[in-house]
Write an enzyme that holds these catalytic residues in place. Structure first.
Site, PDB file in Angstrom:
ATOM      1  CG  ASN A   1      12.253 -18.343   2.671  1.00  0.00           C
ATOM      2  OD1 ASN A   1      12.373 -18.062   1.482  1.00  0.00           O
ATOM      3  ND2 ASN A   1      12.806 -19.425   3.201  1.00  0.00           N
ATOM      4  CD1 TRP A   2       7.091 -14.664   0.235  1.00  0.00           C
ATOM      5  CD2 TRP A   2       7.034 -13.966  -1.872  1.00  0.00           C
ATOM      6  NE1 TRP A   2       6.416 -13.465   0.238  1.00  0.00           N
ATOM      7  CE2 TRP A   2       6.364 -13.011  -1.072  1.00  0.00           C
ATOM      8  CE3 TRP A   2       7.131 -13.717  -3.242  1.00  0.00           C
ATOM      9  CZ2 TRP A   2       5.788 -11.860  -1.591  1.00  0.00           C
ATOM     10  CZ3 TRP A   2       6.555 -12.564  -3.761  1.00  0.00           C
ATOM     11  CH2 TRP A   2       5.889 -11.649  -2.945  1.00  0.00           C
ATOM     12  CE  LYS A   3      10.531 -22.307   3.261  1.00  0.00           C
ATOM     13  NZ  LYS A   3      10.303 -23.523   4.060  1.00  0.00           N
TER      14      LYS A   3
ATOM     15  CD  GLU B   1      13.174 -25.422   2.600  1.00  0.00           C
ATOM     16  OE1 GLU B   1      13.338 -24.443   1.817  1.00  0.00           O
ATOM     17  OE2 GLU B   1      12.105 -25.648   3.186  1.00  0.00           O
TER      18      GLU B   1
ATOM     19  CB  SER C   1       5.475 -24.514  12.101  1.00  0.00           C
ATOM     20  OG  SER C   1       5.880 -25.499  11.178  1.00  0.00           O
TER      21      SER C   1
ATOM     22  N   GLY D   1       7.703 -18.912   6.645  1.00  0.00           N
ATOM     23  CA  GLY D   1       7.638 -19.619   5.360  1.00  0.00           C
ATOM     24  C   GLY D   1       6.249 -19.533   4.750  1.00  0.00           C
ATOM     25  N   GLY D   2       5.484 -20.633   4.850  1.00  0.00           N
ATOM     26  CA  GLY D   2       4.180 -20.713   4.191  1.00  0.00           C
ATOM     27  C   GLY D   2       3.220 -19.608   4.580  1.00  0.00           C
TER      28      GLY D   2
ATOM     29  CD  GLU E   1      16.221 -22.750   8.767  1.00  0.00           C
ATOM     30  OE1 GLU E   1      17.231 -23.077   8.143  1.00  0.00           O
ATOM     31  OE2 GLU E   1      15.122 -22.561   8.225  1.00  0.00           O
TER      32      GLU E   1
ATOM     33  N   GLY F   1       7.623 -26.966   8.037  1.00  0.00           N
ATOM     34  CA  GLY F   1       6.702 -27.636   7.129  1.00  0.00           C
ATOM     35  C   GLY F   1       6.102 -28.910   7.688  1.00  0.00           C
TER      36      GLY F   1
ATOM     37  CG  HIS G   1      16.263 -21.953   4.454  1.00  0.00           C
ATOM     38  ND1 HIS G   1      15.731 -23.218   4.343  1.00  0.00           N
ATOM     39  CD2 HIS G   1      15.301 -21.174   5.010  1.00  0.00           C
ATOM     40  CE1 HIS G   1      14.491 -23.214   4.802  1.00  0.00           C
ATOM     41  NE2 HIS G   1      14.202 -21.966   5.217  1.00  0.00           N
TER      42      HIS G   1
END
Length: 641
Positions: free
Chosen positions: A398-400, A487, A603, A624-625, A557, A563, A485
Site C-alpha cells: 500500500n503506497w499511500k 486512515e 509494521s 505500508g512503508g 491492521e 506507522g 483502511h
C-alpha cells in the site's frame, strides 16, 4: 438426459453389430452364399469369384463384430461411431431397394439365426442409422468400461477371436447351426408335414435316383436304421483331398449293410468324372443345389441319419477315421447323438471370450477405483495436514500518498523485473495512488504482480468532484482495491454504510476487495478488539452472499501498530486472525472460513515477516512503508520461501 440417450443408442448398436457379426462369423459359407445372391440380383455375379466372396464374408463378419465390441467398450469412440454411420448409411438405402424390388427374400443380416422380411430389415436399419447419428454427434458421452491403456487387449482379442471362429467354422462346420437340417432334426416328421400340405422348410428337399429317376425320399427317411448321405452340392467344386476316407466310410457302410447315397445337384457328366477320379461305387441321387448348401456347409460333407433323424454331421476335413469305424454303429459313439449340445457350445463361447473380457473389465475398473481412492486419500490427507497452505497467500503493498508518477513507475518496473527473474511463492499486489494506475498497468506483468487502487468512491458516477469510481479504477487495468483502511475511516470519516456501498460497487466492476479491519490502541487496551473487528465485518461485508464473500480478502491492521514502530507479536496476530476466521465460519460455514485469505498489516518488515507468516491463520501481509523500496518489499515476499 443426453448422456443416457447416447449410451442407450450405443448399447443398441453394439448388441445388433455383435449379434450380426457373430452369426456371420460362425457361418462364413452361408454369408458367402448370401453375398453371391446379392451380386446375382444386381447382375454382378461374374465380377467376384467364389474365393473373393468367401474372403469378403470373413471381412464383413469381423468388421461388424469388432465395431460392436468397440462400441460396447467405448473404444476409439469417434472412429467407431463414424464407421457405424457409414455402414448404416450404405445398408439403409440398399435394404430399401430390397424391400421395393424383392429380388431376394431375406437380407441375411443375422444369417439363419433371425430371419426378417425385407421391410422389417429396412425399418430396423432406419432405427440403427438414427442411433448411429446420435452416437456420432456426442461420442465422448459414451462411458468407457476399460481404460484407454488396456483397450488394445480388447481390440486384439476380439479380432483374433472372430477370425479363429470363422477359420474353425470353415475347416469343420458352423459352431451354431440355425438351419432346419441341424443335428437332432427329425426330417421324417418335417417332410411328412410338408407332404400333408402344412407349411414346411423342407418343400425343396427330395432325393431322386440318377439311374432310374425314382424318388426315394420317403424310403430314405422311413428307413428304421442308419443311412449315410454324402452331400456334394456341386461335384465340379467339391474338395477331393479326402477321397480315401470317403471310400473307407462307404466300404464300412457296405460291410454293415447301411444304405449310402451320394446327393448332388450336378449332372451325369460331373458324376461320371467324380467316379473316374475316386473310384466311387455308391449310387448318386439328384437333389436341389440350394437345399444341399443348406443341409451342410461343406462340399462334400457327410450326414448320418437314424430313423429319419440327423444324428451326426462331418465336414470333409473331419470324416470318421479307421479306428472309429471298427465297430458297427449300434455299438459305436458314431451311431449316437453327440453330447456337444448347444448349451455346451454357448458355455465354451462364454469361457473363451466373454469371461476373459469380463475379468479384464473388472480388473481394470478395480485398478482405476483403487487409483482413485489412493489419489483422493492423498489429497484428503494433504488438505487435512496442509489446509492453511491451500489458501491463497498474498503480500500486498500500500503506497499511500507517496512518490510522484516517475518514481512510482520506476519502482513498479524494478519490482516487475526482479520478480520475473525470481518467481515469488505467493501472490503479489501493489496498490498505488490513482495517478499511477494507468501508466503502470501498461508494462506490469499482472500474472506476477497484481495492480490495485487504494480507494474508490461510494457512487457510480455523477457530480462528485475529485472522486474516482470503481468503474474508472477497473478501466485503468487494475484488479484490486483497498477499502476500509483505518486512515480512511479516521481522517475521512468513512462509515460502515459507506464502505458497504463501496464494496458492492467494487464487486460490480469485478474488482477484488482487500477489506481492512482493526482496533485502536484504546480499544486494544480495553480488550474490545474482538468486538471491533466483528462489528466492522458485520457492518460492511457480512451482507454479501457466500459466493461474493469468497472474493473478499481480509486485512487485519492493528491501528496502534501502523506507522508507530510497534508490532503485534506473532501470537497476538495469530490470536485475532483465528478469531476473525471463527466469526466468518459462524456466518458462512467452515469451508468458506478455511478458504478466506486474511492478511496482517501493522509494521510488517522483512525481519518479522517469517515469524508472522508461519502462523496457520496469517496468510500474508498488507505492507505500508516497507513496500516503497523494492529490496525491502522483496525481503517480505521472500518470507514465504
Amino acid at each position: 438426459m443426453k448422456k443416457t440417450i447416447v449410451n442407450l443408442c450405443r448399447l443398441v448398436l453394439a448388441t445388433v453389430f455383435i449379434l450380426s457379426g457373430f452369426v456371420k462369423a460362425v457361418d462364413p459359407i452361408g454369408t458367402q452364399y448370401k453375398i453371391e445372391d446379392y451380386l446375382q440380383a444386381m447382375n454382378l455375379g461374374a465380377w467376384l469369384p467364389d474365393a473373393g466372396a468367401l474372403i469378403l464374408s470373413v471381412v464383413i463378419s469381423a468388421t461388424e463384430f469388432c465395431i460392436g465390441i468397440f462400441l460396447l467398450f467405448a473404444i476409439r469412440r469417434r472412429l467407431c461411431s463414424h464407421l457405424a454411420v457409414i455402414i448404416m448409411a450404405l445398408m439403409t438405402p440398399l435394404t430399401l431397394w430390397l424391400a421395393l424390388t424383392n429380388p431376394i427374400s431375406d437380407c441375411g443380416c443375422f444369417g439363419d439365426a433371425v430371419v426378417l422380411t425385407n421391410w422389417q430389415t429396412f425399418w430396423k436399419n432406419v432405427v440403427l442409422l438414427a442411433a448411429a447419428i446420435v452416437v456420432m454427434k456426442w461420442p465422448t458421452k459414451m462411458v468407457r468400461f476399460v481404460s484407454e491403456s488396456n483397450q488394445w487387449i480388447v481390440v486384439n482379442y476380439s479380432l483374433i477371436f472372430t477370425l479363429v471362429i470363422s477359420a474353425w467354422s470353415l475347416y469343420d462346420r458352423p459352431q451354431f447351426d440355425f438351419r432346419p437340417y441341424h443335428v437332432g432334426t427329425d426330417l421324417r416328421t418335417g417332410w411328412m408335414q410338408m407332404m400333408e400340405g402344412q407349411e414346411s422348410p423342407y418343400a425343396d428337399f427330395f432325393i431322386e435316383r440318377m439311374d432310374n429317376g425314382e424318388d426315394i425320399t420317403e424310403e430314405v427317411l422311413n428307413n428304421e436304421g442308419y443311412t449315410f448321405l454324402l452331400v456334394a452340392p456341386y461335384l465340379e467344386q467339391a474338395d477331393d483331398s479326402q477321397l480315401d476316407l470317403i471310400n473307407q466310410v462307404y466300404e464300412y457302410a457296405q460291410e454293415y449293410d447301411y444304405p449310402f447315397y451320394g446327393l448332388t445337384a450336378s449332372g451325369e457328366k460331373a458324376i461320371n468324372l467324380w467316379r473316374d477320379l475316386t473310384g466311387a461305387d455308391y449310387p448318386f441321387c439328384q437333389t436341389d443345389g440350394t437345399t444341399l448348401k443348406t443341409v451342410i456347409r461343406s462340399n462334400p460333407g457327410l450326414i448320418l441319419l437314424k430313423d429319419g433323424v440327423v444324428i451326426q454331421k462331418w465336414s470333409h476335413n473331419l470324416l470318421p477315421n479307421e479306428q472309429e469305424l471298427e465297430k458297427p454303429l449300434e455299438e459305436s459313439t458314431l451311431g449316437k447323438m453327440p453330447d456337444d449340445t448347444v448349451g455346451k457350445r454357448i458355455v465354451r463361447i462364454l469361457l473363451w471370450f466373454v469371461l476373459p473380457l469380463m475379468l479384464l473389465t473388472i480388473a481394470d475398473r478395480l485398478w482405476a477405483w483403487t487409483k482413485w481412492i489412493r489419489r483422493h486419500k492423498k489429497l484428503i490427507s494433504y488438505i487435512n495436514k496442509k489446509e492453511v497452505k491451500m489458501r491463497k497467500k498474498i503480500v500486498a503493498g500500500n503506497w499511500k500518498m507517496n512518490m510522484n508518477l516517475q518514481d512510482g513507475i520506476a519502482l513498479a518496473k524494478e519490482l516487475n523485473e526482479t520478480l520475473k527473474a525470481e518467481k515469488p511463492n505467493c501472490g503479489v499486489v501493489i496498490c498505488t495512488p490513482f495517478i499511477h494506475l494507468a501508466s503502470i498497468a501498461q508494462f506490469l506483468d499482472q500474472n506476477i504482480i497484481g495492480l490495485g487502487a487504494e480507494n474508490c468512491a461510494d457512487k457510480e458516477k455523477g457530480a462528485f468532484t475529485g472522486e474516482v469510481s470503481a468503474e474508472m479504477v477497473k478501466s485503468t487495468g487494475a484488479q484490486y482495491v483497498i477499502l476500509g483502511h483505518s486512515e480512511r475511516r479516521e481522517y475521512y470519516k468513512e462509515t460502515p454504510e459507506i464502505l458497504k456501498e463501496k464494496v458492492l460497487l467494487a464487486q460490480k466492476n469485478d474488482l477484488k476487495v482487500i477489506f481492512c479491519i482493526g482496533e485502536s490502541l484504546e480499544e486494544r487496551e480495553a480488550g474490545k478488539q474482538n468486538e471491533v473487528v466483528k462489528a466492522e465485518l458485520e457492518g460492511s461485508v457480512f451482507n454479501l452472499s457466500e459466493e461474493d464473500f469468497r472474493k473478499i480478502v481480509i486485512a487485519y491492521e492493528p491501528i496502534w501498530a501502523i506507522g508507530t514502530g510497534k508490532t503485534a507479536t506473532a501470537e497476538q496476530a495469530e490470536e485475532i486472525h483465528a478469531y476473525i476466521r471463527s466469526i466468518i465460519a459462524e456466518k458462512y460455514g467452515q469451508a468458506v472460513a478455511d478458504d478466506t485469505t486474511i492478511l496482517y498489516g501493522g509494521s510488517c518488515k522483512a525481519s518479522n515477516a517469517p515469524e508472522l507468516f508461519a502462523k496457520p491463520d496469517i496468510d500474508g501481509g498488507l505492507i505500508g512503508g516497507a513496500s516503497l523500496k523494492a529490496a525491502d518489499f522483496k525481503g517480505i515476499i521472500d518470507a514465504f520461501k
